[in-house]
Design an enzyme around this catalytic site. Sequence first.
Site, PDB file in Angstrom:
ATOM      1  N   LYS A   1       5.858  -8.082   2.471  1.00  0.00           N
ATOM      2  CA  LYS A   1       5.605  -7.833   3.892  1.00  0.00           C
ATOM      3  C   LYS A   1       4.442  -8.717   4.353  1.00  0.00           C
ATOM      4  CE  LYS A   1       4.749  -3.401   3.784  1.00  0.00           C
ATOM      5  NZ  LYS A   1       4.525  -3.386   2.319  1.00  0.00           N
TER       6      LYS A   1
ATOM      7  N   HIS B   1       0.276   0.888   9.530  1.00  0.00           N
ATOM      8  CA  HIS B   1      -0.977   1.271   8.878  1.00  0.00           C
ATOM      9  C   HIS B   1      -1.892   2.018   9.837  1.00  0.00           C
ATOM     10  CE1 HIS B   1       0.313  -2.259   6.417  1.00  0.00           C
ATOM     11  NE2 HIS B   1       0.003  -1.423   5.454  1.00  0.00           N
TER      12      HIS B   1
ATOM     13  N   ASP C   1      -1.307  -8.398   1.020  1.00  0.00           N
ATOM     14  CA  ASP C   1      -0.071  -8.518   0.251  1.00  0.00           C
ATOM     15  C   ASP C   1       0.258  -9.980  -0.017  1.00  0.00           C
ATOM     16  OD1 ASP C   1       0.004  -5.796   0.522  1.00  0.00           O
ATOM     17  OD2 ASP C   1       1.867  -5.721   1.676  1.00  0.00           O
TER      18      ASP C   1
ATOM     19  N   GLY D   1       0.809  -1.201   0.000  1.00  0.00           N
ATOM     20  CA  GLY D   1       0.000   0.000   0.000  1.00  0.00           C
ATOM     21  C   GLY D   1       0.847   1.257   0.000  1.00  0.00           C
ATOM     22  N   SER D   2       0.327   2.316  -0.600  1.00  0.00           N
ATOM     23  CA  SER D   2       1.009   3.605  -0.547  1.00  0.00           C
ATOM     24  C   SER D   2       0.863   4.205   0.847  1.00  0.00           C
ATOM     25  CB  SER D   2       0.420   4.551  -1.597  1.00  0.00           C
ATOM     26  OG  SER D   2       0.605   4.035  -2.889  1.00  0.00           O
ATOM     27  N   GLY D   3       1.593   5.282   1.089  1.00  0.00           N
ATOM     28  CA  GLY D   3       1.582   5.907   2.396  1.00  0.00           C
ATOM     29  C   GLY D   3       2.796   5.577   3.234  1.00  0.00           C
ATOM     30  N   HIS D   4       3.682   4.680   2.689  1.00  0.00           N
ATOM     31  CA  HIS D   4       4.896   4.291   3.411  1.00  0.00           C
ATOM     32  C   HIS D   4       6.160   4.827   2.733  1.00  0.00           C
ATOM     33  CE1 HIS D   4       2.238   1.682   5.561  1.00  0.00           C
ATOM     34  NE2 HIS D   4       2.017   0.901   4.516  1.00  0.00           N
TER      35      HIS D   4
END
Length: 359
Positions: free
Chosen positions: A135, A245, A140, A84-87
């Site tokens: 991960k 998250h 995922d 996911g984006s945001g990392h």
Amino acid sequence: MVCFQIEFSMLAVFAGLVNQPPNFIFKGHSMKKFINTVDNLLDESARGFALAHADIVRLNPEPRYIARTAPRAPGKVALVSGGGSGHEPLHIGFVGLGMLDAACPGQVFTSPTPDQMLAAAQATESGGGVLFIVKNYAGDVMNFEIAAEMLDCPHETVLVHDDVSIPEHQGMGRRGVAGTTIVEKIVGAAAEAGADLAACKALGERVVRATASMGVALTSCTVPAVGKPTFGIADNEIEMGVGIHGEKGRKRMALASASEIVEHLTQAIDDELKPAKGQPALLHVNGFGATPLMELYLVYDLTRQFWDRRGVSIVRSLVGNFTTSLDMAGCSVTLTLLDDEMIRLWDAPVHTAALRWGC
């Protein structure tokens, strides 16, 4: 086939709000972010990233992945990761010479889809097979497994599960967090040097076994599609053992001095890895996105003192925002026990948006 896992059910609740203006207000909570519309955020961000680093990466917009532009030797193992984006900069910031061949960004805190992973693998495979670095999150894991089943070349997977805040055999097991950066760098160097698929997988699993991480949050983060913090926390509280998250940690604690907070982080890691006196190690202090470097270096100083007192030899270091959680204030500590081969591979040349040395 398109299959995906939403890590936060709240995203679905607010799915109808994606076209709202960027200053959202939800029941008294205001969110200010540089956003046109939530549904375009990832497209615009990925395009900007690819333009800013056009010398080393290219963007495939549909299905979405970022791939390296540096030539690959025939027979090189292709390393593909994502999440996911945001990392950011994980994972797209680690695409380039000496690390990943491609990365697949999903929506914020949402797994990428199998068609992204399959397309990225097919585009970067050059005769040596594909190694997926994943991960340990349900979406995922599931979607990379689906992509692997559709891939018609040799392939293997390394599952990263370095978060010691979760008991090893609870639920899905331990989450993959900041230790992913260490795995991608060391295995990426081995692949660049010509190691075969089996060797890259074995090395990756060795690095995972030698790595432990623990995080703490001072604030929650705000998912753009939700518009308010994912959990409430008072000004005099911290969340120990938090996930990347915005998941709550294993323990809500009173705000304490940096020394006391770091003691909790380092002791949990030390209890897990049990490093011997004289053991060489890499110490990684990672910011979650909203903690200034001044504080991260303070945390590094305290963690270094902790392991110096125990005779652990910190021979390599990495400090900064590498596995973030949007706008969360907080940090994580990662320790990786090194051997001579890992040190050599860590030092090997790397040229990505987020890590660059030796080139």
